[in-house]
Design a protein around this motif. Structure first.
Motif, PDB file in Angstrom:
ATOM      1  N   ASN A  33      -5.044 -16.583  -1.768  1.00 48.46           N
ATOM      2  CA  ASN A  33      -5.633 -17.871  -1.443  1.00 48.46           C
ATOM      3  C   ASN A  33      -6.886 -18.063  -2.292  1.00 48.46           C
ATOM      4  N   LEU A  34      -6.808 -18.921  -3.305  1.00 52.39           N
ATOM      5  CA  LEU A  34      -7.938 -19.153  -4.200  1.00 52.39           C
ATOM      6  C   LEU A  34      -9.110 -19.820  -3.490  1.00 52.39           C
ATOM      7  N   GLU A  35      -8.817 -20.747  -2.576  1.00 57.98           N
ATOM      8  CA  GLU A  35      -9.869 -21.522  -1.918  1.00 57.98           C
ATOM      9  C   GLU A  35     -10.880 -20.659  -1.169  1.00 57.98           C
ATOM     10  N   ASN A  36     -10.389 -19.626  -0.491  1.00 57.10           N
ATOM     11  CA  ASN A  36     -11.319 -18.793   0.272  1.00 57.10           C
ATOM     12  C   ASN A  36     -11.494 -17.391  -0.322  1.00 57.10           C
ATOM     13  N   GLY A  37     -10.880 -17.116  -1.464  1.00 58.12           N
ATOM     14  CA  GLY A  37     -11.044 -15.829  -2.131  1.00 58.12           C
ATOM     15  C   GLY A  37     -10.445 -14.659  -1.375  1.00 58.12           C
ATOM     16  N   LYS A  38      -9.373 -14.926  -0.630  1.00 60.26           N
ATOM     17  CA  LYS A  38      -8.772 -13.857   0.168  1.00 60.26           C
ATOM     18  C   LYS A  38      -7.344 -13.573  -0.285  1.00 60.26           C
ATOM     19  N   VAL A  39      -6.963 -12.313  -0.129  1.00 59.75           N
ATOM     20  CA  VAL A  39      -5.602 -11.880  -0.427  1.00 59.75           C
ATOM     21  C   VAL A  39      -5.084 -11.153   0.807  1.00 59.75           C
ATOM     22  N   GLU A  40      -3.977 -11.635   1.349  1.00 59.35           N
ATOM     23  CA  GLU A  40      -3.336 -10.984   2.480  1.00 59.35           C
ATOM     24  C   GLU A  40      -2.209 -10.119   1.937  1.00 59.35           C
ATOM     25  N   VAL A  41      -2.207  -8.839   2.341  1.00 55.76           N
ATOM     26  CA  VAL A  41      -1.248  -7.877   1.812  1.00 55.76           C
ATOM     27  C   VAL A  41      -0.648  -7.075   2.956  1.00 55.76           C
ATOM     28  N   SER A  42       0.671  -6.950   2.945  1.00 55.20           N
ATOM     29  CA  SER A  42       1.314  -5.985   3.841  1.00 55.20           C
ATOM     30  C   SER A  42       1.759  -4.818   2.966  1.00 55.20           C
ATOM     31  N   TYR A  43       1.568  -3.610   3.477  1.00 52.04           N
ATOM     32  CA  TYR A  43       1.811  -2.430   2.646  1.00 52.04           C
ATOM     33  C   TYR A  43       2.036  -1.187   3.488  1.00 52.04           C
ATOM     34  N   ASP A  44       2.517  -0.154   2.839  1.00 51.17           N
ATOM     35  CA  ASP A  44       2.709   1.161   3.433  1.00 51.17           C
ATOM     36  C   ASP A  44       1.412   1.946   3.237  1.00 51.17           C
ATOM     37  N   GLU A  45       0.660   2.156   4.327  1.00 48.61           N
ATOM     38  CA  GLU A  45      -0.658   2.801   4.247  1.00 48.61           C
ATOM     39  C   GLU A  45      -0.630   4.171   3.595  1.00 48.61           C
ATOM     40  N   SER A  46       0.428   4.913   3.781  1.00 47.74           N
ATOM     41  CA  SER A  46       0.481   6.277   3.247  1.00 47.74           C
ATOM     42  C   SER A  46       0.630   6.285   1.733  1.00 47.74           C
ATOM     43  N   ASN A  47       0.910   5.142   1.157  1.00 46.94           N
ATOM     44  CA  ASN A  47       1.254   5.106  -0.258  1.00 46.94           C
ATOM     45  C   ASN A  47       0.274   4.341  -1.138  1.00 46.94           C
ATOM     46  N   VAL A  48      -0.499   3.390  -0.587  1.00 45.08           N
ATOM     47  CA  VAL A  48      -1.111   2.393  -1.444  1.00 45.08           C
ATOM     48  C   VAL A  48      -2.622   2.228  -1.328  1.00 45.08           C
ATOM     49  N   ASP A  49      -3.247   2.548  -0.237  1.00 49.84           N
ATOM     50  CA  ASP A  49      -4.615   2.152   0.086  1.00 49.84           C
ATOM     51  C   ASP A  49      -5.583   2.105  -1.098  1.00 49.84           C
ATOM     52  N   LYS A  50      -5.853   3.204  -1.766  1.00 52.63           N
ATOM     53  CA  LYS A  50      -6.832   3.259  -2.857  1.00 52.63           C
ATOM     54  C   LYS A  50      -6.338   2.512  -4.095  1.00 52.63           C
ATOM     55  N   LYS A  51      -5.048   2.481  -4.300  1.00 49.37           N
ATOM     56  CA  LYS A  51      -4.473   1.841  -5.481  1.00 49.37           C
ATOM     57  C   LYS A  51      -4.685   0.330  -5.475  1.00 49.37           C
ATOM     58  N   MET A  52      -4.807  -0.285  -4.283  1.00 48.12           N
ATOM     59  CA  MET A  52      -5.016  -1.736  -4.218  1.00 48.12           C
ATOM     60  C   MET A  52      -6.356  -2.113  -4.833  1.00 48.12           C
ATOM     61  N   LYS A  53      -7.406  -1.378  -4.505  1.00 46.68           N
ATOM     62  CA  LYS A  53      -8.733  -1.666  -5.059  1.00 46.68           C
ATOM     63  C   LYS A  53      -8.704  -1.501  -6.575  1.00 46.68           C
ATOM     64  N   GLU A  54      -8.092  -0.455  -7.050  1.00 44.92           N
ATOM     65  CA  GLU A  54      -8.002  -0.218  -8.492  1.00 44.92           C
ATOM     66  C   GLU A  54      -7.218  -1.334  -9.184  1.00 44.92           C
TER      67      GLU A  54
END
Length: 62
Positions: A33-54
């Motif tokens: 969402n460009l208007e509010n600068g937010k990204v909603e993501v569904s993901y597998d916590e065991s696999n992705v957490d740190k990789k999203m920030k990178e």
């Protein structure tokens, strides 16, 4: 999870962030969402957490 992503201003920004997430293994749905600068993501916590920030930082956003 909802993330705040700074400096997204246009359609190319949206495509870059969306593309960065969809390339990661374990990501489900991504809504940018460009208007509010937010990204909603569904993901597998065991696999992705740190990789999203990178993935966001690799595209030049905070």
């Amino acid at each position: 999870m909802t993330l705040n992503v700074k400096y997204m201003t246009c359609g190319l920004c949206k495509m870059a962030v969306n593309g960065a997430f969809t390339e990661l293994e374990g990501i489900g749905d991504v809504k940018v969402n460009l208007e509010n600068g937010k990204v909603e993501v569904s993901y597998d916590e065991s696999n992705v957490d740190k990789k999203m920030k990178e993935a966001i930082e690799d595209q030049g956003y905070d």
